[in-house]
Design a protein around this motif. Structure first.
Motif, short mmCIF file in Angstrom:
data_model
loop_
_atom_site.label_atom_id
_atom_site.label_comp_id
_atom_site.label_asym_id
_atom_site.label_seq_id
_atom_site.Cartn_x
_atom_site.Cartn_y
_atom_site.Cartn_z
N ASP A 260 0.83 -1.20 0.00
CA ASP A 260 0.00 0.00 0.00
C ASP A 260 0.87 1.25 0.00
OD1 ASP A 260 -2.82 -1.06 0.37
OD2 ASP A 260 -1.80 -2.06 2.03
N ARG B 23 0.57 -8.20 6.49
CA ARG B 23 -0.58 -8.02 5.61
C ARG B 23 -0.77 -9.13 4.59
NH1 ARG B 23 -0.27 -1.42 4.40
NH2 ARG B 23 -0.48 -0.81 6.60
N ARG C 18 -3.26 -4.35 2.15
CA ARG C 18 -4.38 -4.59 3.06
C ARG C 18 -5.60 -5.08 2.27
NH1 ARG C 18 -5.02 -1.16 7.70
NH2 ARG C 18 -7.14 -0.82 6.94
N PHE D 252 -9.93 -5.15 8.67
CA PHE D 252 -8.48 -5.23 8.89
C PHE D 252 -8.11 -4.04 9.77
CE2 PHE D 252 -3.96 -5.11 8.00
CZ PHE D 252 -3.64 -6.48 7.89
N LYS E 105 -3.46 1.08 10.83
CA LYS E 105 -2.04 1.22 11.14
C LYS E 105 -1.83 2.27 12.23
CE LYS E 105 2.31 2.60 8.87
NZ LYS E 105 2.91 3.06 7.59
#
Length: 454
Positions: free
Chosen positions: A384, A402, A427, A433, A436
């Protein structure tokens, strides 16, 4: 004043972070220059290193000093293209991609005004053993040059590529053109060998670093690399007639050292082992052989080399590809935000791609493209855009935390050279999920350590 190696070194030599001088005599053939460079690398220091006093292959003192590490950091590569060091990330890759698609016509310089013609060595005075060529890794079979070659193809175009040479004796050396890699120079050589004629070849052992960055541009066979190199220099490349072929073969007028010769048709000699970019020894093989006709150089010439399997070697493999790969991915996956070929993959074998993921499938669509654009890339990891692809610890963190092994790893079989692996370490968007951890951005921007720490 035309750009050359001296002008570039003059612009950085007053900054210790970028430049170091070794005044004590060193012996490249006994691995001493390699050991100094390796020590610096292990200390996470990568300045340009200028060796003032070096031994030649013949064990006498070399008339040339030696310089290495000009490409050891992305910041040095940025400076070579007149970019600020803080633009050494994706901005450097994109600038490289832009310049490789530009062209500036070269200009012709009279021999008498060409610095590379200040000293001309011919016939019986030619002696390659007077150069400070060295060995780099313990099993290297002999002294090598590690810079660029120039050949002229059918139609008159000039092709410039990095090629190593094993010095065989005073007048002969191998030309490392591997049939599995298929460099453009090999096609030119094969075309001449089919007609049983020698192939004119020029070796350049020093120039402005932008010259060599331009030589690494990913251009098609038939491109006039002299024009592309001009785009990297930001000015016309100055050329002058060669001593051997006159105006039929032009050479860089502002080079440090030029070696003119011919590749002997169908002649092969044993080369290697040699420690290559992969971190392993390239095995013994048969390679073409060139006979040196003439050597020309500046009066104050500096011989340049690239330490194999070093950060500079990796950057020369990675930076030329990153911008091109980014631009090609962008055409089919506009959510791409970055491309990096890390040193852990020798700047060639692995590729990190960051994306601003909007739907499942975005990562794989972006991750497939590097395999199609480079025959050397074996692994692609997609992350990501909150992951800094230039920080390998962050990439590994994303991969470990991830990656869903059941659907995030694809083995792509039956591709040229070897199978490929695509890893989607982004992700998931189709199930919950966790977020962060972050320190609030506005606080990070407001707090300055200098206000709190003395």
């Amino acid at each position: 004043m035309a750009k050359d190696l001296h002008t570039f070194l003059g612009s950085v030599k007053e900054k210790p972070i970028y430049f170091e001088t070794v005044k004590r005599e060193v012996d490249p053939l006994s691995f001493e220059t390699a050991a100094i460079l390796k020590h610096l690398q292990q200390q996470k220091r990568n300045p340009i290193v200028f060796f003032e006093k070096v031994k030649a292959v013949n064990r006498g003192p070399s008339i040339f000093p030696l310089v290495d590490n000009l490409f050891a950091t992305r910041e040095l590569c940025a400076l070579a293209l007149e970019l600020p060091p803080e633009k050494a990330g994706l901005a450097l890759s994109l600038e490289f991609s832009k310049r490789e698609n530009d062209k500036i016509e070269p200009v012709l310089v009279e021999k008498g005004k060409a610095p590379v013609k200040e000293v001309i060595i011919k016939e019986n005075d030619v002696d390659l053993t007077k150069f400070p060529a060295g060995r780099f890794h313990e099993m290297d079979v002999g002294p090598y040059f590690t810079m660029t070659d120039i050949m002229r193809g059918e139609g008159g175009f000039y092709d410039v590529s990095f090629v190593k040479h094993l010095i065989l004796d005073k007048k002969f050396m191998t030309v490392s053109l591997h049939y599995t890699i298929r460099k453009h120079l090999l096609y030119i050589l094969e075309a001449n060998e089919e007609k049983n004629r020698p192939t004119p070849i020029v070796v350049v052992l020093g120039h402005h670093p932008a010259f060599f960055l331009g030589a690494g541009a990913l251009k098609e066979l038939g491109n006039n690399d002299y024009e592309t190199i001009g785009a990297f220099l930001g000015e016309p490349l100055r050329l002058t007639p060669s001593e051997t072929w006159g105006e039929d073969f032009l050479v860089p007028a502002d080079a440090e050292i030029v070696i003119e010769g011919e590749v002997i048709p169908h002649k092969r000699e044993i080369q290697n082992p040699f420690g290559e970019y992969s971190g392993y020894y390239q095995p013994q093989c048969l390679m073409p052989v060139m006979e040196v006709k003439v050597i020309t150089h500046r009066k104050n010439a500096i011989m340049q080399q690239v330490f194999p399997a070093s950060s500079g070697h990796f950057n020369l493999g990675s930076i030329p590809k990153e911008g091109s790969i980014y631009n090609e991915i962008k055409k089919v996956a506009p959510e791409v935000t970055g491309v990096y070929l890390p040193h852990s993959g020798s700047g060639r074998i692995s590729c990190y791609v960051s994306v601003k993921k909007r739907r499942e499938g975005d990562a794989k669509q972006a991750g497939l493209m590097p395999f199609l654009l480079s025959g050397q890339i074996k692994y692609v990891v997609v992350v990501d855009d909150d992951v800094d692809i230039y920080n390998e610890q962050e990439v590994l963190w994303a991969l470990i935390t991830r990656l869903d092994l059941s659907r995030g790893v694809d083995l792509i079989k039956n591709m040229p050279r070897y199978d490929r692996v695509l890893i989607d370490a982004t992700r998931p968007l189709d199930r919950p999920f966790p977020a962060k951890n972050t320190v609030p951005r506005e606080v990070m921007e407001r707090i300055r350590l200098s206000d709190y720490l003395s």
